[in-house]
Design an enzyme around this catalytic site. Structure first.
Site, PDB file in Angstrom:
ATOM      1  N   GLY A  12      14.911  27.319 -43.072  1.00 48.66           N
ATOM      2  CA  GLY A  12      15.196  28.896 -41.882  1.00 48.66           C
ATOM      3  C   GLY A  12      13.773  28.673 -41.560  1.00 48.66           C
ATOM      4  O   GLY A  12      13.949  30.374 -41.317  1.00 48.66           O
ATOM      5  N   ASN A  14      12.495  27.990 -38.296  1.00 51.76           N
ATOM      6  CA  ASN A  14      14.015  28.437 -37.211  1.00 51.76           C
ATOM      7  C   ASN A  14      14.499  29.698 -37.391  1.00 51.76           C
ATOM      8  O   ASN A  14      13.873  30.880 -36.159  1.00 51.76           O
ATOM      9  CB  ASN A  14      14.326  28.092 -36.710  1.00 51.76           C
ATOM     10  CG  ASN A  14      13.531  26.458 -35.634  1.00 51.76           C
ATOM     11  OD1 ASN A  14      13.073  26.549 -34.332  1.00 51.76           O
ATOM     12  ND2 ASN A  14      13.545  25.625 -36.638  1.00 51.76           N
ATOM     13  N   HIS A 109      17.043  20.623 -31.635  1.00 50.45           N
ATOM     14  CA  HIS A 109      16.335  18.955 -31.928  1.00 50.45           C
ATOM     15  C   HIS A 109      15.119  18.820 -31.868  1.00 50.45           C
ATOM     16  O   HIS A 109      14.983  18.382 -31.124  1.00 50.45           O
ATOM     17  CB  HIS A 109      17.781  18.380 -30.391  1.00 50.45           C
ATOM     18  CG  HIS A 109      17.887  17.222 -31.898  1.00 50.45           C
ATOM     19  ND1 HIS A 109      18.656  16.944 -32.829  1.00 50.45           N
ATOM     20  CD2 HIS A 109      17.149  15.641 -31.187  1.00 50.45           C
ATOM     21  CE1 HIS A 109      18.378  14.946 -33.275  1.00 50.45           C
ATOM     22  NE2 HIS A 109      17.604  14.651 -32.711  1.00 50.45           N
ATOM     23  N   GLN A 173       5.925  24.485 -32.517  1.00 48.72           N
ATOM     24  CA  GLN A 173       6.528  24.444 -31.070  1.00 48.72           C
ATOM     25  C   GLN A 173       7.961  25.009 -30.276  1.00 48.72           C
ATOM     26  O   GLN A 173       8.529  25.387 -29.740  1.00 48.72           O
ATOM     27  CB  GLN A 173       6.350  23.315 -30.052  1.00 48.72           C
ATOM     28  CG  GLN A 173       4.609  22.910 -30.290  1.00 48.72           C
ATOM     29  CD  GLN A 173       4.058  23.647 -29.361  1.00 48.72           C
ATOM     30  OE1 GLN A 173       4.585  24.178 -28.809  1.00 48.72           O
ATOM     31  NE2 GLN A 173       2.511  24.394 -29.980  1.00 48.72           N
TER      32      GLN A 173
HETATM   33  C1  GAR Z   1      14.197  21.692 -37.368  1.00 46.41           C
HETATM   34  O1  GAR Z   1      13.093  20.785 -37.092  1.00 46.41           O
HETATM   35  C2  GAR Z   1      15.502  21.614 -36.420  1.00 46.41           C
HETATM   36  O2  GAR Z   1      14.804  21.271 -34.872  1.00 46.41           O
HETATM   37  C3  GAR Z   1      15.891  19.975 -37.162  1.00 46.41           C
HETATM   38  O3  GAR Z   1      16.272  20.803 -38.475  1.00 46.41           O
HETATM   39  C4  GAR Z   1      15.225  21.523 -38.129  1.00 46.41           C
HETATM   40  C5  GAR Z   1      15.633  22.931 -38.956  1.00 46.41           C
HETATM   41  O4  GAR Z   1      14.353  23.511 -39.772  1.00 46.41           O
HETATM   42  N1  GAR Z   1      17.499  20.434 -35.923  1.00 46.41           N
HETATM   43  C6  GAR Z   1      18.150  19.067 -36.199  1.00 46.41           C
HETATM   44  O5  GAR Z   1      17.888  17.825 -37.098  1.00 46.41           O
HETATM   45  C7  GAR Z   1      19.598  19.365 -35.879  1.00 46.41           C
HETATM   46  N2  GAR Z   1      19.682  17.612 -35.437  1.00 46.41           N
HETATM   47  P1  GAR Z   1      14.501  25.109 -40.475  1.00 46.41           P
HETATM   48  O6  GAR Z   1      15.202  25.052 -41.598  1.00 46.41           O
HETATM   49  O7  GAR Z   1      13.046  24.896 -41.030  1.00 46.41           O
HETATM   50  O8  GAR Z   1      14.869  25.675 -39.250  1.00 46.41           O
END
Ligand code: GAR
Length: 218
Positions: A12, A14, A109, A173
């Site tokens: 989480g 993001n 992504h 980023q």
């Molecule tokens: C992020 O790096 C996002 O780009 C990736 O999962 C991660 C989630 O991190 N998404 C994918 O791979 C979707 N295909 P977070 O839970 O710390 O936000």
């Protein structure tokens, strides 16, 4: 205030970037709901700490992807979401969710799409000897990781990078470009028009708007 729903599966970070962007006024929206498909997702604790309504809709409780997506739609409609943000939501979606939210559904992504849809994106970029990696915010369409890009952040690959070290810099980023794309959308600047994404009425190129980063290579 526009209402965001944010779907997560894990850490989480993001989601946290969205919480922080709303708190600082960079993103003029309320996060009205966080949904995780995993009961133990750390992102649920982030939502709890910030007083944001949060629920788990566990995909394992549903017999099909369609039934799971229907449960998501019910929750999103109950919370009247204007924009749905997939922030590390690791489920393949069906038209049951995509169609009602087409043009209001954004994903991030961790690659420079159209390169490396799917999983293990950073390792694949390293294996290919790519000089840069990055992340792409895009509208979600029926094609997995194939919807039109909105904004892309490019990060140089450093000598000796591992998938982990590269991911750490790309993720930083991601936290900048994802709330930015959402804010553009809420201002009415970004939209899905047919199969293309537009910014201020002009078609966004296939790379997305390239966000220049000052992230050093190592
Ligand atoms: C992020 O790096 C996002 O780009 C990736 O999962 C991660 C989630 O991190 N998404 C994918 O791979 C979707 N295909 P977070 O839970 O710390 O936000």
């Amino acid at each position: 205030m526009p209402r965001l729903a944010i779907l997560i599966s894990g850490h989480g970070s993001n989601l946290q970037a969205f919480i922080d962007a709303c708190a600082s006024g960079k993103l003029l929206a309320n996060i009205s709901l966080v949904i995780s498909n995993k009961p133990d997702a750390a992102g649920l604790q982030r939502a709890a700490r910030s007083g944001i309504p949060h629920i788990c809709i566990n995909h394992k409780d549903y017999a099909s992807r369609e039934q799971f997506d229907a449960a998501l739609v019910n929750a999103l409609q109950a919370h009247d979401a204007d924009l749905v943000i997939l922030a590390g939501f690791m489920r393949i979606l069906t038209p049951v969710l995509i169609e009602p939210y087409l043009g209001r559904l954004m994903n991030i992504h961790p690659s420079l799409l159209p390169k490396y849809p799917g999983l293990r994106t950073h390792q694949r970029a390293l294996d290919a000897g790519d000089k840069e990696a990055g992340a792409t915010v895009h509208f979600v369409t029926a094609e997995l990781d194939g919807g039109p890009p909105i904004v892309q952040a490019r990060v140089p690959v450093a000598q000796g990078d591992t998938a982990k070290s590269l991911a750490e810099r790309v993720t930083m980023q991601e936290h900048a470009i994802f709330p930015l794309a959402a804010q553009w959308f809420l201002e009415g600047r970004v939209a899905l028009r047919g199969t293309k994404a537009t910014l201020d009425g002009a078609v966004i190129p296939a790379t997305g708007i390239v966000a220049e980063t000052d992230c050093p290579a190592g």
